[in-house]
Write an enzyme that holds these catalytic residues in place. Structure first.
Site, PDB file in Angstrom:
ATOM      1  N   ARG A   1       0.857  -1.193   0.000  1.00  0.00           N
ATOM      2  CA  ARG A   1       0.000   0.000   0.000  1.00  0.00           C
ATOM      3  C   ARG A   1       0.889   1.238   0.000  1.00  0.00           C
ATOM      4  O   ARG A   1       1.696   1.423   0.917  1.00  0.00           O
ATOM      5  CB  ARG A   1      -0.913  -0.012   1.230  1.00  0.00           C
TER       6      ARG A   1
ATOM      7  N   HIS B   1      -2.924  10.814   1.235  1.00  0.00           N
ATOM      8  CA  HIS B   1      -2.402  10.546   2.573  1.00  0.00           C
ATOM      9  C   HIS B   1      -1.839  11.866   3.110  1.00  0.00           C
ATOM     10  O   HIS B   1      -0.643  12.021   3.313  1.00  0.00           O
ATOM     11  CB  HIS B   1      -1.349   9.442   2.524  1.00  0.00           C
TER      12      HIS B   1
ATOM     13  N   GLU C   1      -7.183   8.046   6.749  1.00  0.00           N
ATOM     14  CA  GLU C   1      -7.503   8.665   8.038  1.00  0.00           C
ATOM     15  C   GLU C   1      -7.978  10.105   7.903  1.00  0.00           C
ATOM     16  O   GLU C   1      -7.278  11.041   8.351  1.00  0.00           O
ATOM     17  CB  GLU C   1      -6.291   8.593   8.976  1.00  0.00           C
TER      18      GLU C   1
ATOM     19  N   ASN D   1      -7.183   1.180  10.138  1.00  0.00           N
ATOM     20  CA  ASN D   1      -5.867   1.382  10.762  1.00  0.00           C
ATOM     21  C   ASN D   1      -6.032   1.304  12.268  1.00  0.00           C
ATOM     22  O   ASN D   1      -6.927   1.949  12.821  1.00  0.00           O
ATOM     23  CB  ASN D   1      -5.300   2.760  10.418  1.00  0.00           C
TER      24      ASN D   1
ATOM     25  N   TYR E   1      -3.761   1.185  16.098  1.00  0.00           N
ATOM     26  CA  TYR E   1      -2.505   1.200  16.861  1.00  0.00           C
ATOM     27  C   TYR E   1      -2.726   0.977  18.352  1.00  0.00           C
ATOM     28  O   TYR E   1      -1.941   0.300  19.004  1.00  0.00           O
ATOM     29  CB  TYR E   1      -1.771   2.530  16.641  1.00  0.00           C
TER      30      TYR E   1
ATOM     31  N   GLU F   1      -3.186  -0.532   8.202  1.00  0.00           N
ATOM     32  CA  GLU F   1      -1.995  -0.151   8.985  1.00  0.00           C
ATOM     33  C   GLU F   1      -2.091  -0.757  10.372  1.00  0.00           C
ATOM     34  O   GLU F   1      -3.147  -0.707  11.008  1.00  0.00           O
ATOM     35  CB  GLU F   1      -1.881   1.372   9.181  1.00  0.00           C
TER      36      GLU F   1
HETATM   37  C1  FCB Z   1      -1.068   6.713  11.064  1.00  0.00           C
HETATM   38  C2  FCB Z   1      -0.697   7.331   9.731  1.00  0.00           C
HETATM   39  C3  FCB Z   1       0.654   6.909   9.220  1.00  0.00           C
HETATM   40  C4  FCB Z   1       1.677   6.808  10.328  1.00  0.00           C
HETATM   41  C5  FCB Z   1       1.138   5.965  11.456  1.00  0.00           C
HETATM   42  C6  FCB Z   1       2.120   5.763  12.585  1.00  0.00           C
HETATM   43  O1  FCB Z   1      -1.992   7.520  11.715  1.00  0.00           O
HETATM   44  O2  FCB Z   1      -1.667   7.005   8.772  1.00  0.00           O
HETATM   45  O3  FCB Z   1       1.051   7.785   8.203  1.00  0.00           O
HETATM   46  O4  FCB Z   1       2.022   8.068  10.750  1.00  0.00           O
HETATM   47  O5  FCB Z   1      -0.017   6.572  11.980  1.00  0.00           O
END
Ligand code: FCB
Length: 473
Positions: free
Chosen positions: A86, A130, A175, A302, A304, A379
């Site tokens: 991607r 992006h 995002e 995405n 985290y 992501e």
């Molecule tokens: C996300 C973004 C990516 C990167 C990661 C850590 O929010 O999409 O570009 O910064 O975080």
């Protein structure tokens, strides 16, 4: 390996045939060559060149120099057994002024990238936006200006005509939460503006841009691609008695402000009510709902970490959300009553809590709300302070993070979620926005002095997973 694995440290799990393991990057974070071959300036050039806005004064001028190292990076991807890659397309390379003349060298670069991927058996997944808006469009008002959505549609038609015979999946926006709230609300990201109503206008015009772009791409694509959008859906946890109401408010702003119009065809009534003091939403014009509500084939997620909230009681110390999504307050229009609560560790280098259970909860919740919509993890990954030792990086923390989150993905599939793939963030260490080069997310290390690429242990681990579709020991 166990069915009820409480800590997600599994091994041996086998993924369904056809499940995709890949990696992700974004144009401004890796390409460099910021003023070459006709590329125009973007808001991230302006932001990073403004003293004091990015840690260490870092810029994306050179970044990983991917623009000049394309073949080397393509070979690297192949050596990692990636099923998909991607990447994002720099609008400023394609249409340097944001509208009008098309820059052929920009098209040629992405065409070579796509051809190079296909030649190596790697599916191209393209993100047209992006975060790197052409500066002339920001000068004309940016995302709070409705016209920007139409410029995006024109740009989508151009790249669709150029690459729409080969791109496997188009994920329109990355995002939009960050583009709107960090770009125009808190100002932590480019263009660094701080106005709550503008942030909500940006939300709407990004939604509109998504819908218009899908329509344009559909007109020109010839290879029957998948259409998608990538959202950083917030996995919310309520704290205490007021947690439920705080979750409702933030869920409306962070998640349903996008999934509402894109996937249900309307903004949620509670979002409009919560934000009534900021705006009357009169920038939503008749007919917009239909323009935005385009069918998509797969939703990019995405993930985290989790976000914990309760209502602000005025007594406890108000804590900021976390490193990457900073500055509580104006990031969240009309949410001054919500407190973002620091969560239990362990944490990554970003200060984000590691919570694979939150990942699983989120995927189950999304599947529950949209049972017929396949999902793709576009992501997931972690920054840690890597140490080079005898030319190697023993990044056990990153492997542990990936293992736990890939286990959460497997558990979600077992629970019935239609999950088609997982893309690690990131292929390479890169420019981490306002953190500059201080945060390393790559499974491949980049030495920023020599630009040498070195596979970290996590890259070897991931290559084994991608080849075998079995979680390594
Ligand atoms: C996300 C973004 C990516 C990167 C990661 C850590 O929010 O999409 O570009 O910064 O975080």
């Amino acid at each position: 390996m166990s069915v009820g694995n409480p800590d997600y440290r599994d091994s041996g799990l086998v993924f369904p045939p056809g499940f995709i393991f890949g990696a992700a990057t974004a144009s401004y974070q890796i390409e460099g060559a910021w003023n070459e071959d006709g590329r125009g300036p973007s808001i991230w050039d302006t932001f990073s060149h403004t003293p004091g806005l990015v840690v260490g004064g870092d810029t994306g001028d050179v970044a990983d120099d991917h623009y000049h190292r394309l073949d080397e990076d393509l070979d690297l991807m192949a050596s990692l057994n990636l099923d998909a890659y991607r990447f994002s397309i720099s609008w400023s390379r394609i249409i340097p002024a944001g509208s009008g003349a098309v820059n052929q060298p920009g098209i040629d670069f992405y065409s070579r990238l796509v051809d190079g991927l296909i030649a190596r058996g790697i599916k191209p997944i393209a993100t047209p936006y992006h975060w790197d808006l052409p500066q002339p469009l920001e000068d004309a008002g940016g995302w709070p200006n409705r016209e920007t959505a139409y410029r995006f549609a024109e740009y989508a038609a151009v790249i669709g005509a150029a690459l729409g015979d080969r791109v496997d999946t188009w994920t329109t926006l990355n995002e939009p939460w960050c583009s709107a709230y960090l770009g125009y609300g808190s100002g932590a990201h480019a263009p660094g503006r701080t106005n709550s109503e503008d942030a909500l206008k940006a939300v709407h015009h990004l939604n509109l841009a998504h819908g218009l772009a899908i329509s344009e791409l559909r007109k020109v694509a010839t290879n029957d691609p998948l259409y998608s959008v990538t959202l950083n859906l917030h996995a919310l946890r309520g704290v205490g008695d007021s947690g439920g109401e705080a979750v409702r408010r933030i869920d409306a702003l962070a998640n349903r402000a996008f999934t509402g119009p894109m996937l249900h065809g309307a903004y949620p009534a509670d979002l409009l009510a919560d934000t009534a003091e900021v705006t009357n939403w009169d920038f939503v014009l008749p007919g917009d709902a239909d323009l935005i509500h385009q069918p998509i084939d797969i939703l990019g997620v995405n993930y985290y970490s989790t976000t914990a909230v309760r209502l602000w009681d005025g007594f406890s110390e108000k804590s900021s959300v976390d490193g990457h999504k900073p500055a509580a307050g104006t990031s969240w229009p009309a949410a001054d009553c919500v407190e973002f609560v620091r969560q239990e560790g362990p944490y990554t280098d970003m200060g984000w809590n590691i919570a694979p259970d939150g990942f699983e909860d989120l995927l189950l919740a999304v599947h529950h709300e949209f049972p017929d919509l396949p999902l793709m993890i576009t992501e997931n990954g972690a920054a840690f302070p890597d140490v080079v030792h005898d030319g190697r990086v023993h990044d056990v923390d990153r492997i542990d993070y990936l293992r736990r989150h890939v286990t959460a993905v497997h558990r979600s599939i077992e629970a019935g979620v239609d999950l088609r793939g997982y893309l690690a963030w990131s292929l390479l260490d890169n420019f981490e926005w306002a953190y500059g080069y201080t945060m390393r997310f790559g499974i491949v290390r980049v030495d920023y002095d020599t630009l040498l690429r070195t596979k970290k242990d996590s890259a070897h681990w991931y290559a084994e997973l991608a080849a075998s579709k079995r979680l390594p020991d």
